[in-house]
Scaffold this active site. Structure first.
Site, PDB file in Angstrom:
ATOM      1  N   ASP A 129     -58.657 -33.613 -37.346  1.00  0.00           N
ATOM      2  CA  ASP A 129     -58.508 -35.006 -37.874  1.00  0.00           C
ATOM      3  C   ASP A 129     -59.217 -35.456 -39.168  1.00  0.00           C
ATOM      4  O   ASP A 129     -60.311 -34.777 -39.177  1.00  0.00           O
ATOM      5  CB  ASP A 129     -59.131 -36.098 -36.747  1.00  0.00           C
ATOM      6  CG  ASP A 129     -58.490 -37.412 -36.829  1.00  0.00           C
ATOM      7  OD1 ASP A 129     -57.591 -37.603 -37.039  1.00  0.00           O
ATOM      8  OD2 ASP A 129     -59.617 -38.281 -36.672  1.00  0.00           O
ATOM      9  N   TYR A 135     -59.628 -38.193 -42.436  1.00  0.00           N
ATOM     10  CA  TYR A 135     -60.508 -39.551 -42.950  1.00  0.00           C
ATOM     11  C   TYR A 135     -59.883 -40.223 -44.035  1.00  0.00           C
ATOM     12  O   TYR A 135     -60.726 -40.055 -44.943  1.00  0.00           O
ATOM     13  CB  TYR A 135     -61.723 -39.274 -42.736  1.00  0.00           C
ATOM     14  CG  TYR A 135     -62.912 -40.562 -42.908  1.00  0.00           C
ATOM     15  CD1 TYR A 135     -62.702 -41.633 -42.034  1.00  0.00           C
ATOM     16  CD2 TYR A 135     -63.890 -40.620 -43.683  1.00  0.00           C
ATOM     17  CE1 TYR A 135     -63.527 -42.497 -41.875  1.00  0.00           C
ATOM     18  CE2 TYR A 135     -64.747 -41.782 -43.601  1.00  0.00           C
ATOM     19  CZ  TYR A 135     -64.611 -42.822 -42.837  1.00  0.00           C
ATOM     20  OH  TYR A 135     -65.442 -43.691 -42.807  1.00  0.00           O
ATOM     21  N   HIS A 148     -59.827 -47.869 -44.806  1.00  0.00           N
ATOM     22  CA  HIS A 148     -60.620 -47.707 -43.351  1.00  0.00           C
ATOM     23  C   HIS A 148     -61.981 -47.153 -43.857  1.00  0.00           C
ATOM     24  O   HIS A 148     -63.011 -47.568 -43.501  1.00  0.00           O
ATOM     25  CB  HIS A 148     -59.832 -46.673 -42.651  1.00  0.00           C
ATOM     26  CG  HIS A 148     -60.386 -46.325 -41.581  1.00  0.00           C
ATOM     27  ND1 HIS A 148     -60.741 -47.156 -40.522  1.00  0.00           N
ATOM     28  CD2 HIS A 148     -61.197 -45.080 -41.120  1.00  0.00           C
ATOM     29  CE1 HIS A 148     -61.420 -46.554 -39.476  1.00  0.00           C
ATOM     30  NE2 HIS A 148     -61.806 -45.298 -39.685  1.00  0.00           N
ATOM     31  N   GLU A 197     -57.377 -45.463 -32.772  1.00  0.00           N
ATOM     32  CA  GLU A 197     -57.141 -45.396 -34.283  1.00  0.00           C
ATOM     33  C   GLU A 197     -55.778 -45.158 -34.561  1.00  0.00           C
ATOM     34  O   GLU A 197     -55.059 -44.232 -33.757  1.00  0.00           O
ATOM     35  CB  GLU A 197     -57.850 -44.113 -34.650  1.00  0.00           C
ATOM     36  CG  GLU A 197     -59.375 -44.217 -34.528  1.00  0.00           C
ATOM     37  CD  GLU A 197     -60.291 -43.274 -35.150  1.00  0.00           C
ATOM     38  OE1 GLU A 197     -61.379 -43.427 -35.668  1.00  0.00           O
ATOM     39  OE2 GLU A 197     -59.791 -42.092 -35.402  1.00  0.00           O
ATOM     40  N   GLU A 202     -52.867 -43.565 -36.256  1.00  0.00           N
ATOM     41  CA  GLU A 202     -52.785 -42.474 -37.220  1.00  0.00           C
ATOM     42  C   GLU A 202     -51.292 -41.874 -37.082  1.00  0.00           C
ATOM     43  O   GLU A 202     -50.497 -42.189 -36.174  1.00  0.00           O
ATOM     44  CB  GLU A 202     -53.749 -41.224 -36.964  1.00  0.00           C
ATOM     45  CG  GLU A 202     -55.217 -41.647 -36.924  1.00  0.00           C
ATOM     46  CD  GLU A 202     -56.020 -40.494 -36.744  1.00  0.00           C
ATOM     47  OE1 GLU A 202     -55.688 -39.570 -37.214  1.00  0.00           O
ATOM     48  OE2 GLU A 202     -57.174 -40.599 -36.238  1.00  0.00           O
ATOM     49  N   ASP A 213     -56.140 -41.383 -31.919  1.00  0.00           N
ATOM     50  CA  ASP A 213     -57.345 -40.493 -31.610  1.00  0.00           C
ATOM     51  C   ASP A 213     -58.321 -41.847 -31.046  1.00  0.00           C
ATOM     52  O   ASP A 213     -59.109 -42.203 -31.709  1.00  0.00           O
ATOM     53  CB  ASP A 213     -57.955 -40.022 -32.980  1.00  0.00           C
ATOM     54  CG  ASP A 213     -58.706 -38.777 -32.595  1.00  0.00           C
ATOM     55  OD1 ASP A 213     -58.640 -38.292 -31.647  1.00  0.00           O
ATOM     56  OD2 ASP A 213     -59.489 -38.724 -33.628  1.00  0.00           O
ATOM     57  N   ARG A 223     -67.201 -45.622 -29.887  1.00  0.00           N
ATOM     58  CA  ARG A 223     -67.950 -45.632 -31.050  1.00  0.00           C
ATOM     59  C   ARG A 223     -69.321 -45.500 -30.724  1.00  0.00           C
ATOM     60  O   ARG A 223     -70.269 -45.253 -31.519  1.00  0.00           O
ATOM     61  CB  ARG A 223     -67.622 -47.124 -31.557  1.00  0.00           C
ATOM     62  CG  ARG A 223     -66.196 -47.331 -32.005  1.00  0.00           C
ATOM     63  CD  ARG A 223     -65.709 -46.478 -33.294  1.00  0.00           C
ATOM     64  NE  ARG A 223     -64.234 -46.847 -33.487  1.00  0.00           N
ATOM     65  CZ  ARG A 223     -63.792 -45.950 -34.515  1.00  0.00           C
ATOM     66  NH1 ARG A 223     -64.167 -45.037 -35.045  1.00  0.00           N
ATOM     67  NH2 ARG A 223     -62.445 -46.297 -34.763  1.00  0.00           N
ATOM     68  N   GLN A 239     -70.257 -42.145 -30.436  1.00  0.00           N
ATOM     69  CA  GLN A 239     -70.344 -41.554 -31.717  1.00  0.00           C
ATOM     70  C   GLN A 239     -71.605 -41.936 -32.630  1.00  0.00           C
ATOM     71  O   GLN A 239     -72.192 -40.923 -33.584  1.00  0.00           O
ATOM     72  CB  GLN A 239     -69.057 -41.885 -32.418  1.00  0.00           C
ATOM     73  CG  GLN A 239     -69.017 -41.282 -33.882  1.00  0.00           C
ATOM     74  CD  GLN A 239     -67.460 -41.862 -34.374  1.00  0.00           C
ATOM     75  OE1 GLN A 239     -66.872 -42.408 -33.935  1.00  0.00           O
ATOM     76  NE2 GLN A 239     -67.083 -41.511 -35.730  1.00  0.00           N
ATOM     77  N   TYR A 270     -73.499 -38.741 -34.027  1.00  0.00           N
ATOM     78  CA  TYR A 270     -72.635 -38.036 -35.208  1.00  0.00           C
ATOM     79  C   TYR A 270     -73.671 -37.316 -36.066  1.00  0.00           C
ATOM     80  O   TYR A 270     -73.156 -36.726 -37.079  1.00  0.00           O
ATOM     81  CB  TYR A 270     -71.627 -38.767 -35.588  1.00  0.00           C
ATOM     82  CG  TYR A 270     -72.221 -40.025 -36.862  1.00  0.00           C
ATOM     83  CD1 TYR A 270     -72.128 -39.826 -37.957  1.00  0.00           C
ATOM     84  CD2 TYR A 270     -73.099 -40.769 -36.395  1.00  0.00           C
ATOM     85  CE1 TYR A 270     -72.550 -40.571 -38.985  1.00  0.00           C
ATOM     86  CE2 TYR A 270     -73.793 -42.163 -37.189  1.00  0.00           C
ATOM     87  CZ  TYR A 270     -73.325 -41.727 -38.601  1.00  0.00           C
ATOM     88  OH  TYR A 270     -73.819 -42.645 -39.370  1.00  0.00           O
ATOM     89  N   LYS A 321     -65.173 -38.230 -29.441  1.00  0.00           N
ATOM     90  CA  LYS A 321     -63.596 -38.038 -29.867  1.00  0.00           C
ATOM     91  C   LYS A 321     -63.043 -36.923 -28.859  1.00  0.00           C
ATOM     92  O   LYS A 321     -61.663 -36.853 -29.192  1.00  0.00           O
ATOM     93  CB  LYS A 321     -63.540 -37.579 -31.196  1.00  0.00           C
ATOM     94  CG  LYS A 321     -64.013 -38.399 -32.510  1.00  0.00           C
ATOM     95  CD  LYS A 321     -63.056 -39.296 -32.616  1.00  0.00           C
ATOM     96  CE  LYS A 321     -63.630 -40.446 -33.965  1.00  0.00           C
ATOM     97  NZ  LYS A 321     -62.404 -41.071 -34.536  1.00  0.00           N
ATOM     98  N   THR A 345     -56.459 -37.752 -27.098  1.00  0.00           N
ATOM     99  CA  THR A 345     -55.746 -38.039 -28.497  1.00  0.00           C
ATOM    100  C   THR A 345     -54.337 -38.117 -27.951  1.00  0.00           C
ATOM    101  O   THR A 345     -53.711 -37.063 -27.358  1.00  0.00           O
ATOM    102  CB  THR A 345     -55.944 -37.134 -29.402  1.00  0.00           C
ATOM    103  OG1 THR A 345     -57.215 -36.704 -29.893  1.00  0.00           O
ATOM    104  CG2 THR A 345     -55.104 -37.564 -30.743  1.00  0.00           C
ATOM    105  N   THR A 359     -57.492 -42.690 -39.518  1.00  0.00           N
ATOM    106  CA  THR A 359     -57.287 -44.255 -39.301  1.00  0.00           C
ATOM    107  C   THR A 359     -56.423 -44.780 -40.444  1.00  0.00           C
ATOM    108  O   THR A 359     -56.710 -44.511 -41.562  1.00  0.00           O
ATOM    109  CB  THR A 359     -58.195 -45.093 -38.909  1.00  0.00           C
ATOM    110  OG1 THR A 359     -58.943 -44.507 -37.949  1.00  0.00           O
ATOM    111  CG2 THR A 359     -58.025 -46.343 -38.670  1.00  0.00           C
ATOM    112  N   GLU A 391     -62.990 -51.889 -37.286  1.00  0.00           N
ATOM    113  CA  GLU A 391     -62.742 -52.777 -38.754  1.00  0.00           C
ATOM    114  C   GLU A 391     -62.496 -54.249 -38.248  1.00  0.00           C
ATOM    115  O   GLU A 391     -63.051 -54.997 -38.929  1.00  0.00           O
ATOM    116  CB  GLU A 391     -61.654 -52.200 -39.407  1.00  0.00           C
ATOM    117  CG  GLU A 391     -61.977 -50.656 -40.007  1.00  0.00           C
ATOM    118  CD  GLU A 391     -60.645 -50.351 -40.543  1.00  0.00           C
ATOM    119  OE1 GLU A 391     -60.247 -50.516 -41.722  1.00  0.00           O
ATOM    120  OE2 GLU A 391     -59.989 -49.622 -40.101  1.00  0.00           O
TER     121      GLU A 391
END
Length: 403
Positions: free
Chosen positions: A121, A123, A128, A192, A194, A226, A230, A233, A237, A246, A250, A337, A351
């Site tokens: 995945d 970014y 975003h 997300e 995508e 995905d 949050r 994460q 992370y 994650k 998916t 995203t 967001e």
């Protein structure tokens, strides 16, 4: 004078708002009640049974359509892809009347179209990345220093990729508490929006490919959600990036829209901030004019366009091989995203709600993140002259955590 729009003898395929006109012909895997999964192509409200077509000598794919996954056909390469597409276009044309084996979509159950060999995945939406960076680091440090120089990504879990309609349980995980971690169900579950690219070629360990070579390796695209925990994460992370946040699942759409079907909609992406190193430079624009959006419980929440992206799938694939990393048929590359510049164009609740500080209305209720029982749907299409190239549904419902 404009050329007439190509039409099919399958009447539903000729409606201007149909996702699956003769110009599309996306591939999928389906079954009927009591039957085994088999390969098919969508046309209007019907599915062409590809194994039966090959058995009758109408198309040729070296017997690969008898497989319950499309990997074997995809591995045949672009000449085979082009030949089957041309033959199907001829067989499904308005003036054709072959005895084609057609199955009503209403009688079909869709399955994962490929064996997902690996999942990566990225970014790659500047909007975003900036919006999320502002939430955590402020506007002055929103984008990492390397962001405008290379596609940032992480290796995900191929084992948790599921087909549209598969329900997922809210994940459990470590969450940040007042004096240390606590164990519990995710409280800030997100989506997300995508696009996923399906890799259709092999590379050897130690081999790099150019952007042009990478583009030729991409068989097609799926919608991709995905799902993201949050709060899990945020705790896990640093310093290595997402992990369990994650891995819960998916979701991809069941129909693979081929790169050939999207070719008329090719366009440039976001304005470049810094010049790219030569290995990432494109010979031609690598994105598509695709309307993309998402819904919650049937309500449209946001809509944007794929052309806002900063990096194309071909650039992502070329970068993936820059270390000599081998690629395989069935690898899945998530775009990251996809968000436009306004709140109505955001591809994630993180967001849209400014990190949970600004709730949004969903019917008579409010949401900051996804609650149990919520259904998230993605949609996408490109508009042609009198037809559209659609992806069909990509949905998932969140079930309570298994505590």
């Amino acid at each position: 004078m404009a050329e007439p729009v190509l039409r099919s003898f399958v009447a539903a395929a000729n409606a201007p708002d149909c996702d699956f006109p003769i110009q599309n012909l996306p591939y999928g895997v389906y079954s009927r009640a009591g039957g085994a999964p088999t390969c098919g192509v969508a046309i209007g409200d019907m599915i062409v049974d590809l194994a039966a077509c090959e058995a009758r000598g109408l198309i040729e794919a070296q017997g690969t359509f008898s497989s319950p996954r499309l990997n074997d056909f995809i591995a045949l390469g672009r000449p085979a892809w082009d030949k089957v597409r041309a033959d199907l276009t001829r067989l499904l044309a308005e003036d054709a009347n072959p005895d084609l084996p057609l199955v009503p979509m209403a009688e079909a159950t869709m399955h994962l179209p490929i064996e997902v060999t690996e999942f990566t995945d990225f970014y790659a939406s500047k909007n975003h990345a900036f919006n999320v960076g502002v939430l955590f680091r402020g506007p002055d440090n929103a984008l990492p220093a390397q962001w405008t120089h290379m596609p940032i990504g992480y290796n995900g879990r191929a084992s948790s990729v599921v087909v549209s309609g598969t329900p997922l349980h809210r994940p459990m995980g470590q969450l940040k508490g007042e004096s240390g971690p606590v164990w519990g169900p995710c409280r800030r579950l997100d989506l997300e929006l995508e696009l996923g690219a399906i890799v259709g070629g092999e590379t050897e360990l130690g081999t790099r490919v150019s952007v042009a070579e990478a583009e030729a390796m991409i068989f097609g695209y799926v919608l991709l959600n995905d799902w993201s925990a949050r709060d899990v994460q945020a705790w896990e992370y640093q310093p290595l990036g997402p992990f369990q946040a994650k891995a819960l699942g998916t979701t991809i759409s069941p129909w693979i829209v081929t790169s050939a079907a999207l070719e008329p909609f090719r366009c440039a992406g976001a304005e470049r901030v810094d010049p790219l190193l030569p290995y990432l430079q494109e010979e031609r624009p690598g994105l598509y004019d695709l309307t993309l959006g998402w819904t919650m419980n049937g309500q449209t929440m946001a809509e944007t366009n794929y052309n806002v992206m900063y990096y194309s799938s071909a650039q992502q694939l070329a970068h993936h091989t820059s270390s000599g990393c081998p690629m395989r048929v069935g690898d899945l590359l998530g775009s990251g995203t996809i968000s436009g510049p306004s709140v109505e164009e955001t591809g994630a609740l993180l967001e849209m709600t400014k990190g949970g500080k600004s709730p949004v209305k969903v019917g008579e209720a409010e949401r900051t993140f996804i609650e149990d029982g919520d259904e998230i749907g993605l949609y996408g299409f490109a508009k042609g002259a009198g037809y559209r190239i659609g992806f069909g549904p990509c949905t998932g419902t969140i079930l309570p955590a298994k505590e």
